[in-house]
Design a protein around this motif. Structure first.
Motif, mmCIF file in Angstrom:
data_model
loop_
_atom_site.group_PDB
_atom_site.id
_atom_site.type_symbol
_atom_site.label_atom_id
_atom_site.label_comp_id
_atom_site.label_asym_id
_atom_site.label_seq_id
_atom_site.Cartn_x
_atom_site.Cartn_y
_atom_site.Cartn_z
ATOM 1 N N VAL A 153 -2.860 3.980 -2.956
ATOM 2 C CA VAL A 153 -2.607 3.265 -4.203
ATOM 3 C C VAL A 153 -2.116 1.876 -3.811
ATOM 4 N N GLU A 154 -2.758 0.846 -4.342
ATOM 5 C CA GLU A 154 -2.400 -0.521 -3.978
ATOM 6 C C GLU A 154 -1.719 -1.245 -5.137
ATOM 7 N N ILE A 203 -1.517 -1.223 -11.441
ATOM 8 C CA ILE A 203 -2.002 -0.712 -10.164
ATOM 9 C C ILE A 203 -3.312 -1.422 -9.853
ATOM 10 N N LEU A 204 -3.414 -1.992 -8.654
ATOM 11 C CA LEU A 204 -4.620 -2.731 -8.284
ATOM 12 C C LEU A 204 -5.797 -1.815 -8.010
ATOM 13 N N SER A 205 -5.548 -0.719 -7.279
ATOM 14 C CA SER A 205 -6.639 0.209 -6.970
ATOM 15 C C SER A 205 -6.075 1.558 -6.563
ATOM 16 N N VAL A 206 -6.909 2.581 -6.729
ATOM 17 C CA VAL A 206 -6.583 3.941 -6.300
ATOM 18 C C VAL A 206 -7.831 4.520 -5.648
ATOM 19 N N LYS A 207 -7.651 5.096 -4.468
ATOM 20 C CA LYS A 207 -8.717 5.816 -3.776
ATOM 21 C C LYS A 207 -8.149 7.174 -3.390
ATOM 22 N N THR A 238 0.844 -1.185 0.000
ATOM 23 C CA THR A 238 0.000 0.000 0.000
ATOM 24 C C THR A 238 0.881 1.237 0.000
ATOM 25 N N LYS A 287 -4.140 4.859 -12.462
ATOM 26 C CA LYS A 287 -4.499 3.432 -12.468
ATOM 27 C C LYS A 287 -4.546 2.885 -13.894
ATOM 28 N N GLU A 288 -4.996 3.700 -14.818
ATOM 29 C CA GLU A 288 -5.080 3.265 -16.219
ATOM 30 C C GLU A 288 -3.841 3.635 -17.030
ATOM 31 N N MET A 346 -5.804 10.031 -9.890
ATOM 32 C CA MET A 346 -6.792 8.961 -10.049
ATOM 33 C C MET A 346 -6.630 8.267 -11.401
#
Length: 115
Positions: free
Chosen positions: A67-68, A43-47, A5, A32-33, A29
């Motif tokens: 960012v995970e 990137i697994l996820s972004v919040k 993380t 991620k893409e 944000m």
């Protein structure tokens, strides 16, 4: 390999406009893409969102992101080699650009390893 993380928070420059603040949010944000490793997003996820804590420990940070990544190798690629991330840093995350006045980063693998 353990998931990793990446926590990053920003303090905006007093002169940063609403548009610049939104631009930083949208740009991060979008990583991620746009971040690729071997031609694929990794990137697994972004919040992310604005700081809303009423506790006195936020150190004037105004926006934060989580960012995970699947591994520390992916985080290392992101931090040192990913072209989209490097472009984000140059455009948004250096104080000389006038958008941010400070950045705090914390990376961790889940669990306690006796630090």
């Amino acid at each position: 390999m353990s998931p990793v993380t990446h926590v990053v928070s920003f303090k905006f420059s007093p002169d940063a406009t609403v548009e610049q603040r939104a631009g930083l949010y949208n740009a991060l944000m979008g990583l991620k893409e746009s971040c690729k490793k071997d031609g694929e997003p990794y990137i697994l996820s972004v919040k992310g969102g604005r700081q809303i804590s009423k506790e006195p420990f936020h150190h004037d940070m105004q926006i934060g992101f989580i960012v995970e990544f699947a591994s520390s190798e992916d985080l290392d690629h992101y931090a040192s080699a990913d072209e989209a991330h490097q472009a984000f840093i140059k455009e948004w995350a250096v104080p000389e650009r006038g958008v941010v006045a400070g950045v705090v980063v914390l990376d961790f693998e889940e669990g306690w390893n006796g630090a």
